[in-house]
Scaffold this active site. Structure first.
Site, PDB file in Angstrom:
ATOM      1  N   CYS A   2       7.743  -1.651  17.397  1.00 38.48           N
ATOM      2  CA  CYS A   2       8.601  -1.702  18.565  1.00 38.48           C
ATOM      3  C   CYS A   2       8.651  -3.131  19.085  1.00 38.48           C
ATOM      4  O   CYS A   2       7.934  -4.003  18.612  1.00 38.48           O
ATOM      5  CB  CYS A   2       8.079  -0.774  19.658  1.00 38.48           C
ATOM      6  SG  CYS A   2       7.777   0.925  19.100  1.00 38.48           S
ATOM      7  N   ARG A  27      13.184  -5.131  15.413  1.00 40.39           N
ATOM      8  CA  ARG A  27      11.886  -4.457  15.372  1.00 40.39           C
ATOM      9  C   ARG A  27      12.001  -2.956  15.660  1.00 40.39           C
ATOM     10  O   ARG A  27      11.020  -2.221  15.504  1.00 40.39           O
ATOM     11  CB  ARG A  27      10.932  -5.081  16.390  1.00 40.39           C
ATOM     12  CG  ARG A  27      10.598  -6.528  16.136  1.00 40.39           C
ATOM     13  CD  ARG A  27       9.684  -7.078  17.194  1.00 40.39           C
ATOM     14  NE  ARG A  27       8.382  -6.428  17.167  1.00 40.39           N
ATOM     15  CZ  ARG A  27       7.351  -6.827  16.432  1.00 40.39           C
ATOM     16  NH1 ARG A  27       7.468  -7.880  15.653  1.00 40.39           N
ATOM     17  NH2 ARG A  27       6.207  -6.189  16.469  1.00 40.39           N
ATOM     18  N   TRP A  75      10.820   2.057  18.061  1.00 41.83           N
ATOM     19  CA  TRP A  75      10.884   2.626  16.720  1.00 41.83           C
ATOM     20  C   TRP A  75       9.881   3.774  16.715  1.00 41.83           C
ATOM     21  O   TRP A  75       8.687   3.558  16.782  1.00 41.83           O
ATOM     22  CB  TRP A  75      10.538   1.570  15.677  1.00 41.83           C
ATOM     23  CG  TRP A  75      10.682   2.030  14.268  1.00 41.83           C
ATOM     24  CD1 TRP A  75       9.703   2.498  13.444  1.00 41.83           C
ATOM     25  CD2 TRP A  75      11.887   2.064  13.495  1.00 41.83           C
ATOM     26  NE1 TRP A  75      10.211   2.803  12.215  1.00 41.83           N
ATOM     27  CE2 TRP A  75      11.549   2.559  12.209  1.00 41.83           C
ATOM     28  CE3 TRP A  75      13.212   1.730  13.759  1.00 41.83           C
ATOM     29  CZ2 TRP A  75      12.491   2.712  11.199  1.00 41.83           C
ATOM     30  CZ3 TRP A  75      14.142   1.894  12.742  1.00 41.83           C
ATOM     31  CH2 TRP A  75      13.776   2.369  11.497  1.00 41.83           C
ATOM     32  N   ASN A  99       3.641  -1.157  22.563  1.00 34.03           N
ATOM     33  CA  ASN A  99       3.918  -1.252  21.132  1.00 34.03           C
ATOM     34  C   ASN A  99       2.624  -0.970  20.392  1.00 34.03           C
ATOM     35  O   ASN A  99       1.602  -1.602  20.657  1.00 34.03           O
ATOM     36  CB  ASN A  99       4.432  -2.656  20.798  1.00 34.03           C
ATOM     37  CG  ASN A  99       4.627  -2.880  19.309  1.00 34.03           C
ATOM     38  OD1 ASN A  99       4.749  -1.925  18.546  1.00 34.03           O
ATOM     39  ND2 ASN A  99       4.653  -4.135  18.905  1.00 34.03           N
ATOM     40  N   GLY A 100       2.632  -0.014  19.467  1.00 37.26           N
ATOM     41  CA  GLY A 100       1.429   0.321  18.715  1.00 37.26           C
ATOM     42  C   GLY A 100       1.200   1.821  18.686  1.00 37.26           C
ATOM     43  O   GLY A 100       2.114   2.614  18.931  1.00 37.26           O
ATOM     44  N   GLU A 466       8.090   0.206 -10.410  1.00 38.62           N
ATOM     45  CA  GLU A 466       8.469  -0.412  -9.137  1.00 38.62           C
ATOM     46  C   GLU A 466       8.496  -1.933  -9.244  1.00 38.62           C
ATOM     47  O   GLU A 466       9.390  -2.591  -8.703  1.00 38.62           O
ATOM     48  CB  GLU A 466       7.511   0.046  -8.038  1.00 38.62           C
ATOM     49  CG  GLU A 466       7.733  -0.585  -6.673  1.00 38.62           C
ATOM     50  CD  GLU A 466       9.099  -0.309  -6.069  1.00 38.62           C
ATOM     51  OE1 GLU A 466       9.464  -0.999  -5.101  1.00 38.62           O
ATOM     52  OE2 GLU A 466       9.824   0.595  -6.566  1.00 38.62           O
ATOM     53  N   LYS A 470      11.796  -4.217  -8.549  1.00 35.76           N
ATOM     54  CA  LYS A 470      11.846  -5.332  -7.597  1.00 35.76           C
ATOM     55  C   LYS A 470      12.430  -6.579  -8.261  1.00 35.76           C
ATOM     56  O   LYS A 470      13.247  -7.280  -7.682  1.00 35.76           O
ATOM     57  CB  LYS A 470      10.443  -5.661  -7.055  1.00 35.76           C
ATOM     58  CG  LYS A 470       9.874  -4.671  -6.084  1.00 35.76           C
ATOM     59  CD  LYS A 470      10.503  -4.745  -4.709  1.00 35.76           C
ATOM     60  CE  LYS A 470      11.584  -3.733  -4.475  1.00 35.76           C
ATOM     61  NZ  LYS A 470      11.465  -2.377  -4.776  1.00 35.76           N
ATOM     62  N   GLU A 473      16.197  -6.136  -8.868  1.00 35.71           N
ATOM     63  CA  GLU A 473      16.993  -6.114  -7.644  1.00 35.71           C
ATOM     64  C   GLU A 473      17.320  -7.512  -7.133  1.00 35.71           C
ATOM     65  O   GLU A 473      18.439  -7.759  -6.670  1.00 35.71           O
ATOM     66  CB  GLU A 473      16.247  -5.347  -6.544  1.00 35.71           C
ATOM     67  CG  GLU A 473      16.245  -3.835  -6.740  1.00 35.71           C
ATOM     68  CD  GLU A 473      15.430  -3.122  -5.677  1.00 35.71           C
ATOM     69  OE1 GLU A 473      15.876  -2.056  -5.221  1.00 35.71           O
ATOM     70  OE2 GLU A 473      14.347  -3.626  -5.302  1.00 35.71           O
ATOM     71  N   HIS A 489       5.984   3.375 -29.439  1.00 36.72           N
ATOM     72  CA  HIS A 489       6.989   4.381 -29.788  1.00 36.72           C
ATOM     73  C   HIS A 489       8.408   3.833 -29.676  1.00 36.72           C
ATOM     74  O   HIS A 489       9.338   4.578 -29.327  1.00 36.72           O
ATOM     75  CB  HIS A 489       6.821   5.619 -28.908  1.00 36.72           C
ATOM     76  CG  HIS A 489       5.525   6.327 -29.122  1.00 36.72           C
ATOM     77  ND1 HIS A 489       5.207   7.006 -30.287  1.00 36.72           N
ATOM     78  CD2 HIS A 489       4.426   6.429 -28.327  1.00 36.72           C
ATOM     79  CE1 HIS A 489       3.996   7.513 -30.195  1.00 36.72           C
ATOM     80  NE2 HIS A 489       3.492   7.174 -29.026  1.00 36.72           N
ATOM     81  N   LYS A 585      21.006  -1.299   1.855  1.00 41.34           N
ATOM     82  CA  LYS A 585      19.690  -0.832   2.298  1.00 41.34           C
ATOM     83  C   LYS A 585      19.612   0.679   2.305  1.00 41.34           C
ATOM     84  O   LYS A 585      18.602   1.258   1.941  1.00 41.34           O
ATOM     85  CB  LYS A 585      19.380  -1.395   3.694  1.00 41.34           C
ATOM     86  CG  LYS A 585      17.958  -1.129   4.158  1.00 41.34           C
ATOM     87  CD  LYS A 585      16.955  -1.828   3.259  1.00 41.34           C
ATOM     88  CE  LYS A 585      15.528  -1.484   3.592  1.00 41.34           C
ATOM     89  NZ  LYS A 585      14.579  -1.973   2.577  1.00 41.34           N
TER      90      LYS A 585
END
Length: 590
Positions: A2, A27, A75, A99-100, A466, A470, A473, A489, A585
């Site tokens: 946040c 944020r 958030w 915030n937290g 992954e 990355k 991308e 194989h 996104k």
């Protein structure tokens, strides 16, 4: 994640707060609000959605002259994105922003409820202001100190009270908070961005700092001792400030992972086991198997989860790609838990698969980063990852937190406790200057080949997928992830000096077999970069990770390295790191 701002001064206080929130909207943006103290009265406005909604709602509110204000953009981590759950939160005569995550908010809330104190919101934040007023007798600062002493978790908080109408109280543990000033005004903020161009000097608060500002005098304490104020100069570039000194949002988000992983675990991982307030102990009643459905990076996280759930919880787990699942005439039975994973909660293919599962009467669970998104609203239960907003299109911290939730879930369903290992993951995600500089130097050697293999076994196979994703991308170089044992194989036919292999070699899982697979590629003259705690002679380049006694610690260290490798290769190629070509996104189309 946040954003907080605070203001003390006489220069259009409402606009100062709103301008600050706009600079912190990166944020969090599911709700926002502010409180202003003027002549002993509190004026507050809150709204759901982006800051523009708060601007519209408060447009008729005008206030002149000196005052104090606190504001927040949210958030969600506890409670849906509603106006009641938006900050500030109130008690009888006080207002707070935070915030937290307050880890022990439930126990505090229960204690206060026994005293007849009522709560309006679903949030952890409301306990701060209610606890403060419960402790307040004569000295507001003493009550504030005693309040924060009871809080466990991470917090940056600002509090106003009519009992001290010329004072803002503040405290910081874990979450960022700064104090900035010019000749006439004092500001609070979660980062530099809201105060760049307005203030000249700044103090970045340390964990354990708390205090109050009254009559433009700043009183800063740590361990019950008042500190001398040490001011430094503010940066002058606002975009630079939003990135908090990093070159790219992706770089910032890679570095943030050591912090957000703590947020993901907070209030869930305890010494005596895993607890999810979202789930009860009977959640798996009647369930004999789990189907995980996701796309892209979330699919790779789901694959890690499938290994962990079968190993730790002993539950048969299958994995489905969202875009394929809908069209394969799936057999859906009610003894299946249908688990979907999405960063945005709006991934079209995953959402449609979830609708199919709901229509078939399956129990559903979502792992998501965005509360009140379509997937969250549709699923029976949701576990939020708490990664905060991810601005880089190539996902980093969302993946890290998805895997952490799945790992905790496997312990929760399996009735096992890996708390001591969980507590080592934040450290495993730290990026050291030495490591980053080594990867910067190595990256120049991996620019001109005809492709990349990323190889690993067990959970390191989805990490290889992954890592390859990355690189694809953001570098636009061809890369493939493979199970290390599958090279012989067919794919090994591609091996030559211009084929680069990134080998993920765990000491704790299938070391000898993976090492043998690396040697197979080496004997065909592939150029190999091995990531491991133990160097092998046949590798061309080597990045050493720390020795550990658990494969998931190795997993997270290797995850950080693969992300940095992709980024630094892309930097050398001159690409746009945060906004790579052809990508979005949130994928809201099939």
């Amino acid at each position: 994640m946040c954003g907080i701002v605070g203001y003390i001064g006489k220069n259009n206080i409402k606009e100062q707060l709103l301008d600050g929130l706009k600079e912190l909207e990166y944020r969090g943006y599911d709700s926002a609000g502010f409180s202003i103290m003027k002549d002993g009265e509190l004026y507050s406005y809150k709204s759901v959605g982006k800051i523009k909604n708060l601007v519209e709602k408060s447009k008729k509110f005008e206030i002149d002259g000196f005052g104090l204000g606190i504001a927040h953009t949210r958030w969600a981590t506890h409670g849906k994105p509603t106006e009641i759950n938006a900050h500030p939160h109130f008690a009888e005569f006080s207002s707070v922003v935070h915030n937290g995550i307050i880890e022990n908010y439930q126990s505090i809330k229960q204690q206060l409820e026994k005293k007849g104190i009522n709560f309006l919101s679903q949030t952890d934040t409301e306990v701060i202001v209610k606890l403060f007023e419960d402790k307040l007798e004569n000295d507001a600062f003493e009550a504030f100190k005693n309040t924060i002493k009871e809080l466990k978790g991470a917090y940056a908080t600002l509090l106003l009270t009519k009992k001290e109408p010329e004072t803002i109280f503040f405290a910081k543990v874990g979450s960022p908070l700064l104090i900035a000033k010019n000749d006439e005004e004092i500001f609070f903020a979660s980062s530099d961005a809201p105060v760049v161009g307005k203030a000249k000097k700044v103090i970045y608060l340390e964990d354990g700092d708390y205090g109050y500002i009254k009559n433009n005098q700043i009183h800063l304490f740590r361990n019950d001792k008042e500190l001398q104020l040490n001011w430094s100069d503010l940066p002058k570039n606002r975009e630079f400030a939003q990135k908090e000194g990093f070159r790219f949002f992706m770089e910032k988000e890679i570095y943030e992972q050591s912090h957000v992983i703590i947020d993901t675990m907070m209030g869930r991982a305890y010494e005596n086991g895993i607890k999810f307030e979202e789930l009860d102990k009977n959640f798996l009643d009647g369930i004999t198997n789990i189907t995980i459905c996701a796309c892209g990076t979330s699919y790779h996280a789901g694959m890690v989860g499938s290994y962990l759930l079968q190993r730790n919880a002993k539950i048969k787990t299958t994995l489905e790609i969202g875009s394929e699942f809908r069209y394969k005439t799936p057999l859906l039975t009610k003894d299946t838990l249908f688990l979907v994973i999405s960063q945005s909660g709006e991934t079209a293919d995953t959402l449609e698969a979830l609708k199919m599962a709901k229509k078939a009467g399956l129990k559903t669970l979502a792992i998501c980063n965005v509360d009140n998104s379509s997937i969250v609203r549709l699923a029976d239960k949701t576990i939020l990852t708490r990664a905060g907003i991810e601005k880089g299109v190539a996902s980093t911290k969302a993946f890290a937190t998805q895997v952490m939730v799945l790992w905790m879930l496997s312990d929760f369903f399996g009735g096992i406790n890996e708390y001591k290992t969980f507590m080592k993951i934040s450290k495993a995600c730290e990026v050291t200057e030495k490591l980053h500089e080594k990867i910067k130097r190595l990256s120049k050697r991996y620019l001109n080949g005809h492709g990349f293999f990323y190889i690993g076994r067990d959970v390191f196979y989805p990490l290889a997928l992954e890592g390859a994703l990355k690189l694809k991308e953001i570098s636009y170089l061809h890369a493939e992830g493979y199970p290390a044992g599958e090279m012989k194989h067919g794919p090994i036919a591609l091996a030559d000096p211009e084929l680069y292999t990134i080998a993920l070699l765990s000491k704790n899982l299938l070391f000898d077999k993976t090492k043998s697979n690396i040697e197979e590629l080496s004997s065909r003259d592939s150029t190999i970069l091995t990531i491991s705690c133990e160097e092998i002679e046949t590798t061309d380049d080597f990045i050493k990770i720390n020795e550990s006694n658990h494969y998931m610690i190795e997993f997270y260290e290797m995850m950080i390295i693969t992300q940095l490798i992709a980024m630094e290769i892309s930097v050398r190629l001159g690409n746009d790191i945060d906004m790579p070509r052809n990508l979005a996104k949130s994928v809201t189309v099939e």
